[in-house]
Design an enzyme around this catalytic site. Sequence first.
Site, PDB file in Angstrom:
ATOM      1  N   ASP A   1      67.869  26.602  45.724  1.00  0.00           N
ATOM      2  CA  ASP A   1      67.317  25.969  47.022  1.00  0.00           C
ATOM      3  C   ASP A   1      66.004  25.373  46.957  1.00  0.00           C
ATOM      4  O   ASP A   1      64.976  25.987  47.007  1.00  0.00           O
ATOM      5  CB  ASP A   1      67.480  27.233  48.157  1.00  0.00           C
ATOM      6  CG  ASP A   1      67.573  26.256  49.386  1.00  0.00           C
ATOM      7  OD1 ASP A   1      66.975  25.213  49.545  1.00  0.00           O
ATOM      8  OD2 ASP A   1      67.480  27.067  50.411  1.00  0.00           O
TER       9      ASP A   1
ATOM     10  N   CYS B   1      66.147  19.111  54.389  1.00  0.00           N
ATOM     11  CA  CYS B   1      66.683  20.031  53.175  1.00  0.00           C
ATOM     12  C   CYS B   1      67.708  19.100  52.453  1.00  0.00           C
ATOM     13  O   CYS B   1      67.875  19.163  51.202  1.00  0.00           O
ATOM     14  CB  CYS B   1      67.584  21.131  53.717  1.00  0.00           C
ATOM     15  SG  CYS B   1      68.849  20.526  54.985  1.00  0.00           S
TER      16      CYS B   1
ATOM     17  N   HIS C   1      72.377  23.155  56.569  1.00  0.00           N
ATOM     18  CA  HIS C   1      71.653  23.378  55.437  1.00  0.00           C
ATOM     19  C   HIS C   1      72.423  22.601  54.258  1.00  0.00           C
ATOM     20  O   HIS C   1      73.705  22.637  54.192  1.00  0.00           O
ATOM     21  CB  HIS C   1      71.139  24.695  55.253  1.00  0.00           C
ATOM     22  CG  HIS C   1      70.117  24.896  54.127  1.00  0.00           C
ATOM     23  ND1 HIS C   1      68.750  24.089  54.269  1.00  0.00           N
ATOM     24  CD2 HIS C   1      70.033  25.502  52.985  1.00  0.00           C
ATOM     25  CE1 HIS C   1      68.098  24.598  53.331  1.00  0.00           C
ATOM     26  NE2 HIS C   1      68.752  25.468  52.413  1.00  0.00           N
TER      27      HIS C   1
END
Lengths: 305, 666
Positions: free
Chosen positions: B469, B409, B453
Amino acid sequence: MRTKLEACLDAINRVVLGKEPQVRLALACLLAKGHLLLEDLPGMGKTTLSHALAKILGLSFQRIQFTSDLLPGDILGTSVFDKDSGQFVFHPGPVFAELVLADEINRATPKSQSALLEAMEEGQVTIEGATRPLPEPFFVIATQNPVSQGGTFALPESQLDRFLMRLSLGYPAKAAEKALLLGEARRELLPKLDPLLDHAELAALQAEVSRVRASDALVDYVLRLVEATRSQAQFAWGLSPRASLALLAAARAWAYLAGRDYVIPEDVQAVLGAVVGHRLRERADATGHGGGTLVQWLLREVPAL
Amino acid sequence: MSTPQALPRVALTWLLVAQALAILPHFLHVPLWLAGFWLACVTWRVQAFRMKVGYPGPTAKIALVAVAAAGAYVSRGTLIGLDGGVVLLIAAFILKMVEMRSRRDGLVLVFLGFFVVVTSYLFDDSIATALYSLLPVTALLAALIGLQQSPGAVVRPQATLRLAGQLLLQALPLMLLLFVFFPRMEPLWSLPVPDKKGITGLSDNMSPGDVAELSQSTELVFRARFEGPLPPRRDLYWRALTLEHYDGRRWSQGYAAQGYGAPPAWRRQGNPLRYSVVMQPTAKPWLFGLDVAETDRDDVRQMSDFRLQRRRPVDRALLYQVTSWPQAPREVNAAPQGMRRALQLPSAGNPRTRAWAEDLRARYPATPDLVKAVLAHFRQEPYVYTLHPGEGGADDIDQFLFETRRGFCAHYAGAMAFVLRVAGIPARVVAGYQGGEPNAAGNYIQVRQFDAHAWVEYWQPDTGWVSADPTFQVSPERIEQGLEEALAKEGTFLEDSPLSPLRYRNLGWLNELRMTWDNLNYGWQRWVLGYQGEQQLAFLQRWFGAVDGRVFALSLVGGVGLAFAVVALFLFKPWVRLRDPQQRAFRDFEILLARQGLRRHPGEGPRDFARRAAAALPRQAAAIDAFAHLFEAQRYAGEPAASQALRDALKAVRRALPWRPGVSSS
């Protein structure tokens, strides 16, 4: 009557030197119609004390020396065939006396011990189917050596319970022992003792003792003592009702000897050690001997009021 | 020299047991040489008790202390602070055991032991630790009782232990009362947090590898309980902080964001989410919340980048209530010039990415279109979501976007923020946690380190900040189901911890057990550890209505007084009056004499007592004797009860006695 009792005490104290409290307890024991167990090392004056008591109280006296080969018949008596009459004739044993001294009782086997102890409890003996009453009054003074000594059969608790008191004479004080060494031999003094009481007087005294007042408050104290032995953890077992009866009877006799016609807590405390010491065991040491520390605990902790 | 009172055997036994139990939990963090040191000292002490060896002399004592201090210094680098302090404390606790000869030493040791037990809470305050500490406390109590025995007495250890257990049980109501009512005071000084180097968690700067490292940790970060139903998992973006500054390698917190700037402009809109969070200590000041979050705490404020920050670092479990407004527009009307910080870029590096971004800008002049194009790129090109992306080189964004296409991520978020910035769109990386595991038993979500994250938010005029995202495009499973599913193909979920129960979530009973245990811990943190300050006041107010501090303090004192009064009533039972007038008179007689220092032992008969009193107070002997006589006559000799006569006799005794204790009337 009380003056006579005082005279008795004085007379015994002249023979058994320096043991006033024990002598007083022993006399109280007899006044309460109880049997007495004297426990001490050999040579401490146990026999002398018993002799003196018998003499002073004017009782017929028999002594049985207990040994390991003593048989019940040696105590109770036997029937012997009489050639002349062609019948069996009973020859009474030494137990048919008013005051029996069972010397070194724990040297005999349990079988012989129990012959005497049954007689003590029942006041009569049954031999060959015939029941024969023992004389009245009937006292047993038994002596025993400390259990730790060799060649002894310890009395079981059930038989210890039949003695009203257990006394231990202990070593004499220095002054008393000096007087003992300087004076006449004690055994020689004994025959010179005169009876101070007769049977009627003794019976009257015993009747008076049983009439000594024990108030409600006092009986409550006795009950508290007994209850403590039954409920506290350090006692292996509690006192029996026979023991509480014995305690009250002994306290009455003690009060009477003190010249009172009522019992106070101090009387109970005075006889407590002698009356319950041999009936108690510590839980931590249930096979052990004597409840001295337990008695001290009772005296200290059980509320007297 | 008088010999000090020797130690009973049972006390030594329990002291040894208590010491072992008290030190045991500390071995998780104290150096291991202490274990050897302890064993040696215990052996010495036991041998000394068996009279095989002597006690340490002065030289030996000094040497032992020097060894312990040197050991603490070598292993901790300092003797100051909590870490070094605890090592020293335990060493002292051990050494005192060797030196102990008298009862007084034993008492010192017992109190040291209680202190050592308390210090273990500084390292771990979970329910397991709290329950465990009952063991050393019981053993210490048993030792304390054992110390009161006479040295010769044969007392079995079990008996002392039973008594200690009874004492502990009797203390329970008092403990509960104190727990509920005792005011929690803020510490006067902040204790340095013990060794937080070991704590994993988000830091204020991020290189792509950091998050991958976090994903190996199963450590709990926080638990959140929602009022109402749980929001869907993909909406759970827990913001911790934003990373605004990019130096070509790492993203870090911007300087401006670190300070206390003006709070950002935003408007409440839509339906709020209300929830409470219990977070584990992080040693960092920031709190976690869903956008846009407000809390009830006075010492927490919303910072310019919408994160929540506390005045002090969170050094123990913290409970706070949050209200979040997910649809709230953020900084809609801010001037574009003010967004320059969100456009910062290093002067050089990653040329291919720059060229691509400028190309995108040319093709999509509108910001939403451009963002869509970037996200579509991640979705359509063969990107792989992996914990093993390989090492990045100098231009690592170029490498990632055009060559390896493997990343985590942090890679995606970093790359996207970079692209947006090159294209002239203010953007920044948001670091936090995503998702969490719902606990059905307790209706809350638990978030662990592997839920860490990073995502992106960008700004455009009239819309404000918008979150995006890129990871969701590459691996929707990560967002919708969690890390385990995202890595299912790769099989790298928690590969370094094969025994973690989290790996065996498919085993039903094990999972249920884990959930129940976690729920228990949550309750502990929520209701026991979290019960302080505002929680306590709120609780008390719910029960007793609005109270201010003074009323509270007064009622606390009153309550404690009442408790003591109840105990006293129970002990002395004043309502049990002596109904018997004779006994009452005698008790008054006793009280009179007790003032003269004469106390009757329980087993002492009235006549003995009177005789003793008369001997001690010869002037009053006649009055005392008269009373005792009368009492005896009525109580034992069967004379009719005449309480008035007894009272009169008592009065005579009172008059005869000096009115002040200790002063005899002359």
